[in-house]
Scaffold this active site. Structure first.
Site: not given
Ligand code: ADP
Length: 483
Positions: A172, A250, A284, A385
């Protein structure tokens, strides 16, 4: 406009909805419509992966290596086209995007080789006449969840080792960058893997992503993203019904670059500019804390300001652009909020920090790279960050204080030092509390054949890349045979 579909069980499958992929350098430019999967489609992908994984694991090592090698070759052959797409959807300057695509190709080729070198051990046993064999086997189905800032390299460094060691993948990508993920999937769809070995489900974290954590058929989750989401991933992997999933996280960084009195000023400025602002600071590993000792401080700040004035901000794909736009409106707002916080906390904005609603008549999420001076390590701009082109200079009395400030953070991904002294280089290399240390080099990025990862709140679980990737993507078996 046709909708780019998900890829499940070897078929292109429409989503339950779709979303526009918008160019941050020109918000009038819609790159395409991409399907959005839902939790049920994520479950379909997991089922397909589970069914396919034994078939893929039964391929010979050479067949697996050849498949990954073909993927690497095609990415390399299409570097210009894939870099253009990446720069268009994510906003990093085209030369950076081209470097990222090349890196993705190298990673697939590296892990094609690793597929042939699955490590094992044979030890003598304490039991008379017996030996013990330690082998590595695939873990099964791996969920790959990636962020938007490296739309092809981060997926590559998770997907390539997962496949190399015989696992099946459900991938995903981040919602903002489905284009590179889809292009990579299209290449993988022609690589000769059994249907279902590799699946793409595009969509939101809270539905598709969550479904990829809680399903007991998923053996491991590899995640790169924010710290908050990382913690949710960990919790879901541990508290779900059935066996727990192993997880590799990470997350954030607040990486220091220390500049000592004896540094070569030009080297230090180049490290700081590259580390803090390239890829619009959206890494990062970005050096967001510039910790500078007294004797060089004023010269360093002056040279940084002069250099920042020359960095062209503009369309990521325009020749000459060094700093592309921020990825989207929400991230731009976060950057601007932190710039306000820095001012309110009492730091001085030496240059930059203004949003530019348009560059060359193109509406986009442009931000002039910002440099704060007079910051202290206690300020929020030095502890949290920001994930944008914003860095802060912290003055240190001497090298010892600089080292203490560098390590005074919740994070520990990468850290750098600029010095011409062998003694201080060795001292900082030894004592910087980070997974990756750079001496006279920018804090960002490592080669594909060496481990990438951090300490403290930056990372959890085994390192990524290099042969260390086997720690996550394989499970160890200890076997005795009595003659
Ligand atoms: P960023 O702030 O870099 O967008 P996120 O941690 O929100 O970082 O997103 C990183 C990845 O994790 C994306 O692919 C996002 O869709 C996914 N993601 C966000 N929330 C969830 C969740 N509750 N469970 C699994 N994946 C998630």
């Amino acid at each position: 406009m046709n909708i780019k579909a998900n890829y499940i069980a070897g078929e292109w499958v429409g989503g339950k909805s779709s979303a526009e992929n918008v160019n941050p350098s020109d918000t009038r430019d819609v790159i395409g419509l991409y399907a959005r999967a839902d939790a049920a489609q994520a479950a379909d992908a997991i089922a397909a992966a589970q069914a396919a994984q034994p078939k893929w694991a039964a391929f010979t090592l050479q067949q697996r290596a050849d498949a990954l090698d073909r993927v690497g070759s095609e990415i390399a052959a299409r570097q210009a086209e894939l870099a253009d797409l990446l720069a268009r959807e994510e906003g990093k300057a085209l030369p950076d995007a081209a470097g990222e695509v090349q890196r993705a190709a190298q990673i697939f080729k590296f892990f094609a080789g690793e597929a042939l070198r699955v490590p094992g051990e044979l030890l003598a046993s304490t039991r008379p006449g017996m030996s013990v064999e330690i082998t590595r086997e695939p873990i099964g189905v791996v969920s790959v969840i990636t962020p938007w800032n490296f739309p092809i390299a981060i997926p590559a460094w998770k997907i390539a080792p997962a496949l190399a060691y015989g696992n099946a993948v459900v991938f995903k990508p981040a919602e903002l960058v489905p284009g590179s993920a889809w292009a990579l999937t299209e290449i993988l769809s022609r690589a000769g893997l059994p249907a279902g070995t590799f699946n793409l489900v595009m969509g939101r974290g809270r539905d598709v992503g969550e479904a990829m954590l809680g399903d007991a058929r998923v053996a491991g989750v590899t995640f790169t993203g924010s710290e908050g989401t990382g913690r949710r991933v960990a919790q879901a992997c541990v508290t779900r019904r059935g066996p727990m999933a192993r997880f590799q996280l990470e997350m954030g960084g607040k990486n220091p670059l220390v500049v000592l009195d004896d540094a070569d000023l030009e080297v230090a400025v180049n490290c700081a500019i590259n580390g803090a602002y390239f890829s619009t600071g959206q890494r990062c590993t970005a050096s967001s804390r510039l910790i500078v000792t007294e004797g060089i401080h004023d010269r360093f700040v002056e040279a940084m300001v002069a250099k920042l004035k020359t960095l062209a901000v503009g369309d990521a794909r325009r020749a000459g652009t060094v700093i592309g736009p921020v990825v989207d409106a929400a991230q731009l707002q976060q950057d601007l909020d932190y710039i306000d916080i820095g001012r309110t906390e009492g730091a001085t904005l030496a240059i930059g920090g203004e949003a530019l609603p348009e560059v060359d008549g193109q509406p986009g999420f442009y931000l002039r790279p910002a440099l704060f001076t007079g910051a202290t390590n206690a300020m929020r701009i030095c502890r949290e960050e920001i994930f944008g082109p914003v860095a802060a200079v912290i003055r240190a009395a001497d090298a010892d204080e600089a080292l203490a400030l560098a390590n005074d953070t919740d994070y520990g991904l990468s850290a750098g030092v600029c010095t011409t002294s062998l003694k201080w280089a060795a001292h900082f290399k030894r004592h910087l509390q980070a997974g990756m240390v750079m001496v006279n080099a920018p804090t960002a990025g490592v080669d594909p054949h060496v481990p990438f990862g951090g300490r403290k709140a930056s990372s959890f679980g085994p390192r990524e890349q290099g042969r260390h990737a086997a720690e996550f993507y394989t499970t160890v078996k200890t076997a005795y045979v009595s003659p």
